[in-house]
Design a protein around this motif. Structure first.
Motif: not given
Length: 440
Positions: A180-207
Motif C-alpha cells: 500500500d505504501e509503495a503504491k502511494q509512493l508511486s502515485e507521488k512520482g517515485v520511480k525507484e524504490l530502495i528497500v531497507v531494513a537493518q537486516d533486509t534478507t530476514l524480512y518476514g521470518k518473525d511474523i
C-alpha cells in the motif's frame, strides 16, 4: 500556526522515521519550516551508531542551542537513535534541550511538541516496539526515488554493534502495508524504490515464520509505474537461492546487492558474532555472479577489530583483492560503550586501525579503476539526478549506483532532460570513482 524546523541525520532507515514524523506534525497543524528561520521548535533526528555519528549529532544539538540562545529558534527536541541511547544524559548535560524523545514515542511527537511549547521539559521513553511501523510520510528525497522501510530493529547481536540495544528486536511490517505504501509512493512520482531494513534478507521470518523477501519483491514489481527496485543491507546468511532467482528473473529488481560482510577472517568473524565463514561468503558470491553475470556487489568492512592480528588483516586484504567488489566502504573499528567488543582485550591503537583502513581503500581504488575502465564503450540506462547549467551537463546513476553512497555518471546530452528521467548513456572515460559519458 506554530512552525517546526527539522534536521535529519544518519542512515536511510532513520530518514524514513523522520519523514513519518514530518507527516504527523503536518497532520496536527504544524508548519514545517527552515530550522534557521525563526522557528518555534527545531527537531534534530539523530544517529547514534558509531562515534563519528554521535559527534555529528551532538554538534548539531549544540549549534541549535546557540541559535536558541540568540533567539533564532524557540525550543529544541531531540529524537532518533542518540535520543534512545542516551535518554536522560542529554537532558542533564545539555540543558538547552527541551525534549528527548525515544523511538517508542515517535507516534506522540505532536503532543510532545505541544508540551514543550507550553514550557515543559519532556523525556519520553516508552518501549521501543511502540514505535509505529506504518504511517504517512513527507518525502525528503528527490521525488523520483524513495526508501521503503520493511522492518525495524535487529536480532543479530554483533559484538561491535549497539543497534539491537537502540532499536530493539526485529519487527517486520506486513506485506499488505508495504505494498500500500509503495503504491502511494508511486502515485507521488517515485520511480525507484530502495528497500531497507537493518537486516533486509530476514524480512518476514518473525511474523510469517519464513523468509518473505522474494514474495515481497515480486508484488512490488507489479506496481506499474515503479521502474527500479534496489535492495540495501542484505545479510549473507539469509540470502537464499529463491532470492537469487528473483533478482535474476524480475526485470525491475536491480542486479545490485548491498552485502555488509564486516570481515573475511573466520576467527575475527567469530569474535564479531557474525554467522558464516569466508568459504560460505565466497560460495554465495560465486552463485550470484554465475546466475547474474551483471550483478553489482557493494560491501563494508571493519579494520582494527579488537585482537585483529596482522595475519588476519592480510587475510581480509587478500579477500578484498581476490573478490573485486564493485563498491566497498571500510571503517576503522569504533569501540561503542555497552557493546561486548568494547570490553574485549587487545584493543588496537588508532594508528593501526586507520592505517589498515587506508590499505583496504587504496586497494579498492585500484580495483574500481580497473573495473570502470572495462565499462568504456558500453551503454547503460541512467536516471537523471541533476543538471549543471554552467557546464551544460548532467549527473545521473546507473543500476550499479545507490544514491549518496556510490558513484555517479557525468554526461552530456543534445536534448534537454528532466530530473528523474531515464536515458541511455554511452561511457567514454572515467574520472576518479565516476563515469563520463554522453547520451546516444
Amino acid at each position: 500556526m506554530n512552525t517546526v524546523g527539522f534536521i535529519s541525520l544518519g542512515c536511510p532507515k532513520n530518514q524514513v522515521d523522520g519523514e513519518c514524523l514530518l507527516a504527523l506534525l503536518n497532520e496536527n497543524g504544524f508548519e514545517i519550516a527552515d530550522p534557521y528561520d525563526g522557528v518555534d521548535v527545531v527537531i534534530i533526528n539523530t544517529c547514534g551508531f558509531i562515534e563519528s555519528a554521535k559527534k555529528e549529532a551532538i554538534e548539531n544539538i549544540l549549534d541549535m542551542a546557540q541559535l536558541k540562545e540568540e533567539g533564532t529558534v524557540g525550543r529544541i527536541v531531540v529524537t532518533g537513535c542518540l535520543a534512545e541511547r542516551y535518554q536522560q544524559e542529554i537532558l542533564d548535560e545539555i540543558p538547552e534541550v527541551d525534549a528527548v524523545v525515544g523511538i517508542g514515542a515517535n507516534g506522540s511527537i505532536a503532543d510532545i511538541i505541544r508540551q514543550v511549547l507550553e514550557g515543559e521539559t519532556v523525556g519520553a521513553f516508552p518501549p521501543k516496539d511502540e514505535m509505529p511501523l506504518n504511517g504517512e510520510r513527507i518525502l525528503t528525497t528527490p521525488e523520483h526515488y524513495a526508501y521503503l522501510k520493511i522492518a525495524d530493529g535487529c536480532n543479530n547481536r554483533c559484538t561491535y554493534c549497539a543497534i539491537p540495544a537502540i532499536r530493539g528486536r526485529y519487527r517486520s511490517r506486513e506485506i499488505e502495508d508495504i505494498i500500500d505504501e509503495a503504491k502511494q509512493l508511486s502515485e507521488k512520482g517515485v520511480k525507484e524504490l530502495i528497500v531497507v531494513a537493518q537486516d533486509t534478507t530476514l524480512y518476514g521470518k518473525d511474523i510469517y515464520g519464513e523468509l518473505k523477501l522474494p514474495e515481497l519483491l515480486k508484488k512490488l514489481c507489479e506496481i506499474e509505474s515503479i521502474h527500479w527496485i534496489r535492495m540495501l543491507y542484505c545479510y549473507p546468511d539469509e540470502f537464499t537461492d529463491e532470492l537469487i532467482e528473483t533478482i535474476a528473473t524480475e526485470k525491475k529488481v536491480l542486479p545490485y546487492i548491498d552485502l555488509p560482510l564486516q570481515h573475511a577472517d573466520d576467527a575475527v568473524l567469530k569474535r564479531m558474532n557474525r554467522r558464516g565463514t569466508q568459504a560460505q561468503v565466497k560460495q554465495l558470491i560465486d552463485k550470484l555472479r554465475t546466475r547474474i553475470p551483471e550483478i553489482c556487489i557493494r560491501t563494508t568492512f571493519i579494520t582494527g577489530f579488537p585482537g585483529e592480528t596482522e595475519e588476519q588483516f592480510e587475510n581480509l586484504a587478500l579477500f578484498v583483492n581476490e573478490t573485486e567488489f564493485d563498491h566497498l566502504g571500510c571503517f576503522a573499528y569504533s569501540a561503542e560503550e555497552g557493546t561486548p567488543a568494547a570490553n574485549f582485550d587487545d584493543q588496537l591503537d588508532d594508528k593501526t586501525k586507520f592505517k589498515r583502513q587506508d590499505i583496504i581503500m587504496n586497494d579498492q581504488y585500484a580495483i574500481v579503476q580497473d573495473k570502470h575502465t572495462r565499462l568504456i564503450g558500453k551503454e547503460f540506462e541512467v536516471i537523471v539526478e541533476e543538471y549543471d547549467a554552467y557546464t551544460d551537463s548532467y549527473t545521473g546513476r546507473t543500476y550499479m549506483d545507490a544514491p549518496e553512497i556510490d558513484c555517479c555518471v557525468k554526461f552530456t546530452a543534445d536534448m534537454p532532460l528532466a530530473v528523474g528521467e531515464f536515458c541511455t548513456v554511452k561511457i567514454f572515460d572515467i574520472d576518479e570513482y565516476d563515469l563520463l559519458g554522453e547520451v546516444e
